[in-house]
Write an enzyme that holds these catalytic residues in place. Sequence first.
Site, short mmCIF file in Angstrom:
data_model
loop_
_atom_site.label_atom_id
_atom_site.label_comp_id
_atom_site.label_asym_id
_atom_site.label_seq_id
_atom_site.Cartn_x
_atom_site.Cartn_y
_atom_site.Cartn_z
N GLU A 63 -63.55 -3.49 61.46
CA GLU A 63 -63.07 -2.19 62.06
C GLU A 63 -62.24 -2.12 63.42
OE1 GLU A 63 -67.76 -1.49 61.40
OE2 GLU A 63 -66.99 -0.13 62.84
N HIS A 92 -63.64 2.76 60.72
CA HIS A 92 -64.67 2.05 60.22
C HIS A 92 -64.58 1.50 58.89
CE1 HIS A 92 -68.90 1.03 59.43
NE2 HIS A 92 -69.13 1.53 60.64
O1 TA6 Z 1 -69.88 -0.29 63.22
C1 TA6 Z 1 -70.89 -0.98 62.90
C2 TA6 Z 1 -72.16 0.03 62.94
O2 TA6 Z 1 -72.11 0.71 64.09
C3 TA6 Z 1 -73.42 -0.46 62.93
O3 TA6 Z 1 -74.26 -0.48 63.98
C4 TA6 Z 1 -74.16 0.49 61.77
O4 TA6 Z 1 -74.92 1.30 62.18
C5 TA6 Z 1 -72.73 1.00 61.07
O5 TA6 Z 1 -71.92 1.09 61.98
C6 TA6 Z 1 -72.97 2.14 60.10
O6 TA6 Z 1 -73.39 3.48 60.85
P1 TA6 Z 1 -73.69 4.80 60.06
O7 TA6 Z 1 -73.67 5.78 61.16
O8 TA6 Z 1 -72.30 5.12 59.26
O9 TA6 Z 1 -74.70 4.45 59.41
#
Ligand code: TA6
Length: 314
Positions: A271, A167
Site C-alpha cells: 500500500e 490499500h
Molecule cells: O493495511 C493493513 C491493515 O491496516 C491491517 O492492519 C488490517 O487491518 C488491514 O489493514 C485490513 O483492514 P480492514 O479495516 O479493511 O479490515
Amino acid sequence: MSSERAAVELAKGVNGLEKIILRETRGSSAEVYLYGGHVTSWKNDHGEELLFVSSKTLFKPPKPIRGGIPLCFPQFSNLGPLESHGFARNKFWSIDTDPPAFPTNSSSKAHIDLILKPSEEDMKIWPHSYEFRLRVALGPGGDLMLTSRIRNTNSDGKPFTFTFAYHTYFSVSDISEVRVEGLETLDYLDNLKSRERFTEQGDAITFEREVDKIYLSTPTKIAILDHEKKRTFVLRKDGLPDAVVWNPWDKKAKAMADFGDDEYKHMLCVEAAAIEKPITLKPGEEWRGRLELSAVPSSYCSGQLDPQRVLQGS
Ligand code: TA6
C-alpha cells in the site's frame, strides 16, 4: 471507437451498485465503483485479473469492499478517532463532470474523474470541508494510474490533518512464492508489535506468516515478484513516502467474515501511503498523491527482469 467498445462506460455492478468500466485499445481494462471510489478490477491485455477481490466480499454499504484498491482517508487504520481506515471507502462518490485541469496529459481516453465532498451529516463526524478528486486512468501499455487531489475548502480558516493509503490488494499465484524488492534495510513499524520500530533485513521480503508492517520513507518504486506467474508488479508512487505490507495469513483470514479461509494464499497488500508524517492542509491548499501500477510479464531466470534493474531503471 465505433466498433470497439467504449473507453469509458457507466454500468451496473454487483447488487446494482454503479461502476465505471475503462477499456484501453490494446485490451487492458479497469473497473471503479462509485461506492468508495473503489477500483475492483484491473486486467491486462490478455484479460487476466491483476487485483484480488475476496469471493466473500458483500458489495453491501456501509461495509467496505474487501479487495481491489480501497482508499484510506482521512485516517489510516486506527490511527485516530474515526472508523478503521476512515470513511472515504464507504461513501458514495460522484462523477466529476468539470475537473480542474489535470497536471499531466494522458494520451489514453480511458480515464474517469470522481469526486467526494462531505455532506452536513459527514461534517458531524469529521468537521472539515474538503474536495477529494480521484482520477483513475489506464495507460496505453495497460498501466493503472490513480491520482488523488485533496483540497481544504474550510471557510472557517481551519487547517485539517490526515493520513492516507491506497490499500492495494494484488492477486498472486502463491504467497509463499512471492518476493518484494525495494524495502530492504528500511525502518518499519510492526503493527503486530504495537507499532514498535524495527529495521528490515537486507534481502528481498518473502512470506511465511502473518505480516503487517508500515515501511517508512521508502523508495518511490517497489517490485512485487510472482515467480510462478512469471509476473512482476512495479508500484511507483509520488507524494506517498510510506508503504504498508499486509497478509493476514491463516488465523486472521478465518476471523474475517468477508474473506475466504484460504484466500490469504492468493493476495498481498502493498500500500502506497502517507502515515508517519500526517499531512496538514490550510484552507485553499491541495495535496496530490499518485500511484502507478504496471505488471511486467517476465521470467526472472531469463534476466529479462532483474528487480534491481527495474528499481534503479526509469
Ligand atoms: O493495511 C493493513 C491493515 O491496516 C491491517 O492492519 C488490517 O487491518 C488491514 O489493514 C485490513 O483492514 P480492514 O479495516 O479493511 O479490515
